[in-house]
Structure formats: C-alpha cells, structure tokens
Design an enzyme around this catalytic site. Structure first.
Site, PDB file in Angstrom:
ATOM      1  CE  LYS A  45      -3.668   2.500   2.093  1.00 11.03           C
ATOM      2  NZ  LYS A  45      -4.210   2.735   0.746  1.00 11.03           N
ATOM      3  CB  SER A  46       0.510   4.681  -1.317  1.00 14.42           C
ATOM      4  OG  SER A  46       0.332   4.386  -2.678  1.00 14.42           O
ATOM      5  CB  ALA A  70     -12.511   8.150  -0.502  1.00 14.05           C
ATOM      6  N   GLY A  72      -7.841   7.382   1.398  1.00 12.53           N
ATOM      7  CA  GLY A  72      -7.093   8.595   1.689  1.00 12.53           C
ATOM      8  C   GLY A  72      -5.702   8.327   2.236  1.00 12.53           C
ATOM      9  CB  ILE A  73      -2.624   7.745   1.583  1.00 10.82           C
ATOM     10  CG1 ILE A  73      -2.878   8.026   0.104  1.00 10.82           C
ATOM     11  CG2 ILE A  73      -1.247   7.101   1.812  1.00 10.82           C
ATOM     12  CD1 ILE A  73      -2.449   6.972  -0.880  1.00 10.82           C
ATOM     13  CG  ASN A 126      -0.220   6.891  -5.517  1.00 14.72           C
ATOM     14  OD1 ASN A 126      -0.719   7.271  -6.576  1.00 14.72           O
ATOM     15  ND2 ASN A 126      -0.932   6.681  -4.428  1.00 14.72           N
ATOM     16  CB  CYS A 129      -3.290   9.182  -4.684  1.00 13.11           C
ATOM     17  SG  CYS A 129      -4.607   8.647  -3.617  1.00 13.11           S
ATOM     18  CG  ASN A 191      -4.325   5.274  -8.535  1.00 13.76           C
ATOM     19  OD1 ASN A 191      -5.315   4.819  -7.979  1.00 13.76           O
ATOM     20  ND2 ASN A 191      -3.222   5.573  -7.883  1.00 13.76           N
ATOM     21  N   GLY A 242      -6.293  -2.281 -13.915  1.00 10.39           N
ATOM     22  CA  GLY A 242      -7.643  -1.740 -13.933  1.00 10.39           C
ATOM     23  C   GLY A 242      -8.636  -2.834 -14.257  1.00 10.39           C
TER      24      GLY A 242
HETATM   25  C1  LIG Z   1      -9.204   0.079  -1.439  1.00  9.43           C
HETATM   26  C2  LIG Z   1      -8.198   0.550  -2.432  1.00  9.43           C
HETATM   27  C3  LIG Z   1      -7.060   1.211  -1.990  1.00  9.43           C
HETATM   28  C4  LIG Z   1      -6.109   1.667  -2.897  1.00  9.43           C
HETATM   29  N1  LIG Z   1      -4.985   2.286  -2.442  1.00  9.43           N
HETATM   30  C5  LIG Z   1      -4.038   2.674  -3.319  1.00  9.43           C
HETATM   31  C6  LIG Z   1      -2.817   3.241  -2.866  1.00  9.43           C
HETATM   32  O1  LIG Z   1      -2.579   3.382  -1.667  1.00  9.43           O
HETATM   33  N2  LIG Z   1      -1.908   3.621  -3.794  1.00  9.43           N
HETATM   34  C7  LIG Z   1      -2.119   3.461  -5.140  1.00  9.43           C
HETATM   35  O2  LIG Z   1      -1.251   3.808  -5.933  1.00  9.43           O
HETATM   36  N3  LIG Z   1      -3.263   2.900  -5.593  1.00  9.43           N
HETATM   37  C8  LIG Z   1      -4.212   2.515  -4.725  1.00  9.43           C
HETATM   38  N4  LIG Z   1      -5.364   1.925  -5.190  1.00  9.43           N
HETATM   39  C9  LIG Z   1      -5.566   1.759  -6.635  1.00  9.43           C
HETATM   40  C10 LIG Z   1      -5.209   0.348  -7.072  1.00  9.43           C
HETATM   41  O3  LIG Z   1      -3.858   0.093  -6.819  1.00  9.43           O
HETATM   42  C11 LIG Z   1      -5.510   0.160  -8.569  1.00  9.43           C
HETATM   43  O4  LIG Z   1      -4.736   1.068  -9.304  1.00  9.43           O
HETATM   44  C12 LIG Z   1      -6.973   0.380  -8.911  1.00  9.43           C
HETATM   45  O5  LIG Z   1      -7.799  -0.128  -7.907  1.00  9.43           O
HETATM   46  C13 LIG Z   1      -7.364  -0.205 -10.261  1.00  9.43           C
HETATM   47  O6  LIG Z   1      -7.193  -1.598 -10.285  1.00  9.43           O
HETATM   48  P1  LIG Z   1      -8.413  -2.644 -10.011  1.00  9.43           P
HETATM   49  O7  LIG Z   1      -9.544  -2.226 -10.912  1.00  9.43           O
HETATM   50  O8  LIG Z   1      -7.829  -3.973 -10.330  1.00  9.43           O
HETATM   51  O9  LIG Z   1      -8.776  -2.485  -8.593  1.00  9.43           O
HETATM   52  C14 LIG Z   1      -6.313   1.467  -4.288  1.00  9.43           C
HETATM   53  C15 LIG Z   1      -7.459   0.784  -4.722  1.00  9.43           C
HETATM   54  C16 LIG Z   1      -8.390   0.322  -3.828  1.00  9.43           C
HETATM   55  C17 LIG Z   1      -9.593  -0.415  -4.336  1.00  9.43           C
END
Ligand SMILES: Cc1cc2nc3c(=O)[nH]c(=O)nc-3n(C[C@H](O)[C@H](O)[C@H](O)COP(=O)(O)O)c2cc1C
Ligand SMILES: Cc1cc2nc3c(=O)[nH]c(=O)nc-3n(C[C@H](O)[C@H](O)[C@H](O)COP(=O)(O)OP(=O)(O)OC[C@H]3O[C@@H](n4cnc5c(N)ncnc54)[C@H](O)[C@@H]3O)c2cc1C
Ligand code: FES
Lengths: 314, 261
Positions: A45-46, A70, A72-73, A126, A129, A191, A242
């Site tokens: 996670k970021s 959301a 929010g990191i 990242n 975000c 993202n 994605g």
């Molecule tokens: C709950 C959640 C938390 C996420 N947190 C981060 C994050 O901390 N940093 C980041 O670069 N992307 C974050 N993402 C984005 C995912 O890494 C990914 O780019 C995005 O969900 C698209 O892929 P998916 O459709 O397979 O989920 C998050 C996604 C979700 C669903």
C-alpha cells in the site's frame, strides 16, 4: 510443450510471472491464505513519510461492476515500513515493490532515499492518487508536472522507479512520454478514476470524502485503451492495472501492450484470485502454444490504417 | 480462517424480512467463535461484486453447521436469499475477533436490536455453556422481527422484549430497564449490537456504573482481512483518537472506546 516461460523483466526487476497485486489491496495478511512466492512481485500500500489517519468513513461503496474507495492513504509511515513490513516480505523470494506517496517533490525524495534499502527491488511512485487534497488533482494529470517530479527523484536515487499514472487526465500518452523522458523505469497504467455515488434515500454521498476512486471490472475497457495508446508511444515497460478479474483480462492487457499486470479489486472478491489468474495464464499459453508470455505483449492484431483507432467513433 | 465452498443445508424464511441459512462447514467449525463473521460471496455474477459480511448466528459443532440470520436488504442479501439447499456457497472465514468472556463474570446483560440479534445469539449460547447467567433485552420494530427470542431462551437467556409497536423501545424506558437490572442482578458486563442509539446509551451507562462492555460494529468492507483499511472507524484510546479496522481489530470493540455516533 510443458514448460511455459512466464518470466518478465520490468525496469530491471526480474519477475517469475507478470502478476502482482495493485497497491492498497494487498498486505502481509495475504500470507495467511496463499504462498506469496507464487506472485511475480509484491506491491505494498502507498506509504507516506509520517503516519496519516486517512479519510473519514464510509471509505468504500459498491457500484455497478465496481467500487469507489476513498481510503485517503492511511499510512503507518516509512519507519513502520522499514521496521516491520520490509523484514516480513524478505521471507519471500518475490521482489518487493514499495509504493510511495507524498504531497511535495522533496518529500518524495526523502521517502525514496529512506526506502532505497536491501530487500526493496523498486519503488512505485504514486503520483496519481485522486483522493488527496486539491480537489483530486495530482502530478500525473499534467506532463510537465510529471516530468518535474520524476526527474527530481530520479536524479537523487538509484533504485528502479515505476511511475503510477492516473486515468484522470486527457493526456495520458503525453504524461507517459514525460515519465519516460524523466527516467522512469516503467509506468503503471493506471490508478482509479475519480467518481461519486449518492444514496437517494438519504441524499448523502455514499463516500465520506464525497468523491473517490472507481476501480473494478467497470473501468477495464477504459484503462485497456490507455495501455494501448501508451504502448504505441513509449519504450519502457507498461504495467497494466484496472479491473483485471481473470486470466483472460490479464492477457488482454498484455496484448494491448502491458508487460505485466496488477490485480486490485478482484483480491476482495476472490482472496486467492491472483493465484487463479497465474494458473489461467499458463493454461492459455499452453492452449495457444505460446512459449514465452513476452511474445504476446502488444500482439493485438489491428487491421487497417495505423491510426484508425485515434479517430472518434462516436 | 479458510476460503472454501460450503454446502447450503437450508435457507428458510424466518419472517417476512429475514432469512435463516445453515451451511455445512466441517473445515472451519472448530475455529468459530461467537462475534466473528464470514465474508460471503452472495452471487457468481459480476454484480453484486463484493462479498457481504455476516455474523455467525449459531455454531452447531456436533453437526458441523454454521448458521446465519440475515435481513434481506439490497442486491447482495437478495441474491443470498435465493440460494437453495444443496447449492455451494463460497465462504471466507471465520474472520475478526470474537467476544471475550472473562472467567470472573457471572451475570451478563445483552441489549440488541434488529440484525444485531443475530450476532448476540451465539454469545448467549457460549455464556450459558460456561455457566454464566444472561439477561437479554431485545428491541425491534415489531414482535415479528424479534426472531431469535425463542432461540435465545433455549440457549438459556432471560429475555425481555421491547418494540416500537408497543411503544416501550424508546431510550428513556430502555435506560430505566437497564438500570433496574444492574441494581437487581449484579451485572458484570454489558454487550450490544445493532443500534447506534443503544450503543451510545450503553456506553454512557458503562462509564457511569463502571461496568465493562463490548459492542459489535459494522462497516462497509473491501478485503475483510485487514489489508485495505476500507472498514476503518475512529475510536478513543488513552485520550487520543485512533483508527481501527472493523474487520480485523473488531468487529467486537470495547464500549468505552467507541465514539458517540
Ligand atoms: C481500497 C483501495 C485502496 C487503494 N490504495 C491505493 C494506494 O494506496 N496507492 C495506489 O497507488 N493505488 C491505490 N489503489 C488503486 C489500485 O492500486 C488500482 O490502481 C486500482 O484499484 C485499479 O485496479 P483494479 O480495478 O484492479 O482495482 C487502491 C485501490 C483500492 C480499491
Ligand atoms: C461484521 C458484520 C456482521 C454482520 N452481520 C450481519 C448479520 O448477522 N445479519 C444481517 O442481516 N446483516 C449483517 N451485517 C450487515 C450486512 O453485511 C449488510 O446488511 C449487507 O452487506 C447488505 O448487503 P446488500 O447487498 O443486501 O445491501 P446494499 O445496501 O445493497 O449493500 C451495498 C453495499 O453496502 C455494504 N453494506 C450495506 N449495509 C452494510 C452494513 N450494515 N454493514 C456492512 N456493509 C454494509 C454492502 O456490503 C455492499 O457493499 C453485518 C455486517 C458486518 C460488517
Ligand atoms: S475490509 Fe480491508 S481492512 Fe477491513
């Protein structure tokens, strides 16, 4: 044909297969359900430099064939990453990629230097975000801003850098070109998409932060198109991300131009989803007599004028 | 905790709005603790996409059965309600932490409303098996919705019903009821689930009478396993506000740490 070569090399990081988790949907707890050694890479996670609380709830809402988040990191900070997470992941032989998030270029550098330690194979920056301040704006919405921040970090660090781009821009190709020009070793496309949902009974937004990032199968065709566009313009590897929920989805991304893929939301639906996807990709390769998965990267057969896809069809 | 295909034994109407499901799950039965939940894949279609959390309602060890009692609310529970006996249900669990019963506690007071009743039933069963006495105040819209009252009585609880229909479920009345029970039954611990107003009330009573308490909370979930931080809620601990994950640090929390909601 028995042995399929699943190995890929992304920006100098060797992976036994092209499948890794998407940042924010994976953590140490996954080791309770499957052997992390099966993954091509491990992505955290970021993390921010200092601990952060994250957004108020609700942080997640389901939408048609997808979800908005959301978070929010919420971050424990880089010290906790160094003291706990990195040593934990060292039990596994899959390379570790740490996603970093910061509000300023200087903070990115501090983090990148702090986390350039043995056991970390690459950093995913990242810059996309959509949940942080500034009405959802981010570096990766703009090519010049992207160049500035990647160039700045690249000059002060040696570790491979993957730039994670945002789909919330009308210039994804230009942003990817800027990231490559600044020295990024790979780009992650992409993202989440900035989005919103309202509960019509209460008239309240379904997400505490009002807006959030859309992920899951509903975004797949859009991000796939972006991978295809970026592939035609940049030479560094693309990591497609994605809506991937199956081996077919992952292969589709590779045919569009991705050298590797990340799986996010699907981990929530199927906690061992990545294991199934890796197996399915192997079976696809056997069925189609593909000896190395690298051979399918960008292999979509486009018939007709080279640029027909750029023409508006609606 | 395991991810597996269980078999639905029955999935029957408990009332017009609730259903009662039993699954055969010998692989996980020995791990199940009252207060924990399972994360259920309610459909094999793309929508609803995410799993749905459901508390354990009954643990029948000798028959390897886990039961759920659920309100048909939206798309996910609607599709769960259509499952037939013999079908496979993809379950992930048990997840989270169960209730903690201290040895020295003899008399427990349980206050639950709505779907919260489902979470409390196995707690009563567990407490009775440990030789404790349980008193349960069950609150609902109407008598029809207090489905598990009979099961709770079978489990050994002394049950008091309050309903909106009868006009005795308001906070003033319920507060008096709780206070009179604390006075007469020497209650050692308080437990609640299913209502924000009851949780706030019980927290105040817990602080005022210095009786410890636990509450089962709900929040929308992503991973269910502590990885995504989607299910976080704020709590008070040692004068500070901290974020805790309902799925992995809960769903059972100390009443004194809960924020007024
Ligand atoms: C709950 C959640 C938390 C996420 N947190 C981060 C994050 O901390 N940093 C980041 O670069 N992307 C974050 N993402 C984005 C995912 O890494 C990914 O780019 C995005 O969900 C698209 O892929 P998916 O459709 O397979 O989920 C998050 C996604 C979700 C669903
Ligand atoms: C730990 C835990 C235990 C639970 N135990 C029970 C139980 O024993 N019996 C029961 O009837 N219900 C229980 N619930 C609530 C149940 O999970 C929701 O009613 C259900 O998810 C609603 O899904 P839906 O698709 O029918 O409704 P929708 O309203 O269409 O759901 C839309 C989205 O919101 C989420 N959601 C909606 N309401 C809740 C809620 N209250 N809690 C968490 N997520 C929610 C859903 O998971 C889904 O992602 C529990 C919730 C939690 C967190
Ligand atoms: S649902 Fe992912 S941390 Fe709780």
């Amino acid at each position: 044909m028995s042995e399929i070569d699943m190995e890929v090399s992304i920006g100098g990081v060797l992976m036994k297969n092209p499948v890794m988790p998407a940042s924010g949907t994976f953590a140490e707890e996954a080791a309770q359900i499957f052997d992390l050694n099966v993954l091509g890479a491990l992505v955290t996670k970021s993390v921010t430099r200092y601990p952060r609380m994250g957004n108020i709830g609700p942080r997640i809402a389901e939408t048609t064939a997808g979800m908005i988040n959301a978070v929010g990191i919420q971050s424990k900070g880089s010290q906790s990453m160094l003291n706990t997470s990195i040593p934990f992941y060292q039990q596994y032989n899959s390379p570790l990629i740490i996603s970093i998030s910061a509000d300023t270029a200087d903070e990115f550098i501090d983090l990148a230097q702090e986390l350039s330690v043995p056991g970390v194979a690459a950093l995913e920056i990242n810059i996309s975000c959509p949940n942080l301040e500034d009405d959802g704006r981010s570096y990766a919405m703009d090519p010049a801003q992207t160049f500035r921040v990647v160039d700045y970090i690249k000059k002060k660090t040696k570790i491979p850098l993957f730039a994670k781009l945002t789909p919330n821009t009308n210039a994804i190709t230009e942003v990817a070109i800027a990231a490559e020009a600044a020295g990024a070793d790979a780009v992650v496309v992409a993202n989440t998409m900035l989005s919103m949902a309202i509960d019509v009974e209460s008239r309240k937004p379904k997400i505490g932060n009002i807006m959030g990032g859309l992920s899951g199968p509903c975004i797949k065709p859009i991000i796939l198109r972006m991978v295809y566009q970026v592939y035609k313009k940049v030479g560094i590897p693309i990591i497609g991300c994605g809506g991937i929920c199956s081996a077919e989805d992952a292969i589709e991304y590779m045919m569009a131009g991705a050298s590797a893929v990340q799986v996010g939301t699907y981990n929530f639906v199927n906690p061992i989803g990545m294991v199934d996807i890796i197996q399915g990709m192997k079976e696809h390769a056997i069925r189609h007599k593909i000896s190395s998965l690298n051979d399918i990267v960008g292999s979509v057969c486009v018939i007709g004028p080279e640029d027909i896809d750029e023409v508006a069809t609606y | 905790m395991k991810l597996l295909q269980s078999t639905v034994l029955f999935n029957i109407e408990a009332s017009s709005r609730y259903k009662h499901m039993a699954i055969y799950a010998p692989e996980v039965i020995d791990e199940c603790i009252a207060g924990q939940f399972f994360y259920l894949k309610c459909s094999n279609h793309i929508s609803p996409l995410l799993r749905r959390p459901m508390s354990i309602y009954k643990i029948v060890k000798e028959k390897d059965e886990v039961h759920f009692l659920y309100l048909i609310k939206g798309e996910g529970t609607k599709s769960l309600s259509q499952m037939q006996a013999g079908e496979k249900l993809d379950i992930f669990g048990p997840l989270g932490n169960g209730f903690i019963l201290k040895k020295e506690w003899k008399n427990l007071l349980i206050i639950a409303r709505g779907v919260g009743l489902a979470t409390m039933a196995p707690l009563i069963d567990l407490a009775t098996k440990q030789g404790k006495t349980t008193y349960a105040i069950l609150s609902a819209r109407s008598k029809e919705d207090i489905l598990s009252a009979n099961y709770m009585k079978e489990c050994g609880a002394q049950v008091i019903l309050v309903t909106d229909e009868d006009g005795n479920s308001d906070m003033v009345y319920v507060r008096k009821l709780i206070e009179s029970m604390i006075d007469s039954k020497s209650i050692d611990a308080l437990f609640t689930c299913g209502s924000k107003r009851l949780t706030n009330l019980l927290k105040n009573i817990s602080l005022q009478y210095k009786i410890p308490g636990q509450v089962a909370l709900e929040e929308n979930m992503g991973c269910g396993l502590g990885m995504c931080f989607c299910c976080v809620k704020p709590f008070q601990r040692a004068g500070k506000i901290i974020n805790l994950r309902v799925c992995s640090e809960g769903p059972i929390f100390q009443l004194e740490e809960v924020m007024e909601i």
